[in-house]
Write a protein that holds these residues in place. Structure first.
Motif, PDB file in Angstrom:
ATOM      1  N   SER A  51      63.802  22.060 -11.701  1.00  0.00           N
ATOM      2  CA  SER A  51      64.677  21.579 -10.620  1.00  0.00           C
ATOM      3  C   SER A  51      63.864  21.036  -9.467  1.00  0.00           C
ATOM      4  O   SER A  51      64.164  19.967  -8.927  1.00  0.00           O
ATOM      5  CB  SER A  51      65.576  22.705 -10.118  1.00  0.00           C
ATOM      6  N   ASN A  71      62.152  15.679 -11.645  1.00  0.00           N
ATOM      7  CA  ASN A  71      61.967  14.848 -12.829  1.00  0.00           C
ATOM      8  C   ASN A  71      63.289  14.657 -13.559  1.00  0.00           C
ATOM      9  O   ASN A  71      63.733  15.530 -14.296  1.00  0.00           O
ATOM     10  CB  ASN A  71      60.923  15.475 -13.753  1.00  0.00           C
ATOM     11  N   ARG A  72      63.892  13.509 -13.367  1.00  0.00           N
ATOM     12  CA  ARG A  72      65.171  13.220 -14.022  1.00  0.00           C
ATOM     13  C   ARG A  72      65.033  13.082 -15.529  1.00  0.00           C
ATOM     14  O   ARG A  72      66.012  13.196 -16.252  1.00  0.00           O
ATOM     15  CB  ARG A  72      65.789  11.963 -13.431  1.00  0.00           C
ATOM     16  N   ILE A  76      66.557  15.847 -17.752  1.00  0.00           N
ATOM     17  CA  ILE A  76      68.005  16.055 -17.892  1.00  0.00           C
ATOM     18  C   ILE A  76      68.446  16.165 -19.354  1.00  0.00           C
ATOM     19  O   ILE A  76      69.195  17.088 -19.688  1.00  0.00           O
ATOM     20  CB  ILE A  76      68.794  14.983 -17.112  1.00  0.00           C
ATOM     21  N   LEU A 119      69.234  17.371  -9.977  1.00  0.00           N
ATOM     22  CA  LEU A 119      68.317  16.299 -10.367  1.00  0.00           C
ATOM     23  C   LEU A 119      68.980  14.925 -10.279  1.00  0.00           C
ATOM     24  O   LEU A 119      68.285  13.925 -10.086  1.00  0.00           O
ATOM     25  CB  LEU A 119      67.781  16.538 -11.780  1.00  0.00           C
ATOM     26  N   LYS A 120      70.278  14.881 -10.410  1.00  0.00           N
ATOM     27  CA  LYS A 120      70.999  13.603 -10.336  1.00  0.00           C
ATOM     28  C   LYS A 120      71.157  13.104  -8.894  1.00  0.00           C
ATOM     29  O   LYS A 120      71.474  11.934  -8.684  1.00  0.00           O
ATOM     30  CB  LYS A 120      72.375  13.731 -10.978  1.00  0.00           C
TER      31      LYS A 120
END
Length: 80
Positions: free
Chosen positions: A23, A27-28, A31, A57-58
């Motif tokens: 989290s 780092n997306r 996901i 993350l979004k």
């Protein structure tokens, strides 16, 4: 990838720490792995924690927000 694999560790403290690190990394790219981990866990609390990490993350970064504001000419100060 190493952190994502720790989401399957038998120790709950290790899974929680790995999720926290992922989290905080921002780092997306993590996901999809988080979504897989959520689908594989039976623990509703862990599913919720993973879902919250995905939503976090979004969120847009400060740089993205400022860039968007500059491109749209928006200078509204919401803190007031």
């Amino acid at each position: 990838d190493a952190l994502l694999s720790e989401l399957r560790n038998p120790e709950p403290e290790i899974r929680e720490a790995a999720l926290d690190i992922i989290s905080q990394s921002g780092n997306r790219g993590a996901i999809p792995g988080l979504m897989d981990a959520a689908a594989q866990t039976e623990d509703e609390g862990e599913k919720q924690a993973i879902a919250e990490a995905i939503e976090y993350l979004k969120l847009p970064s400060l740089t993205e927000t400022l860039t968007h504001q500059r491109s749209t000419g928006s200078t509204t100060n919401r803190a007031q």
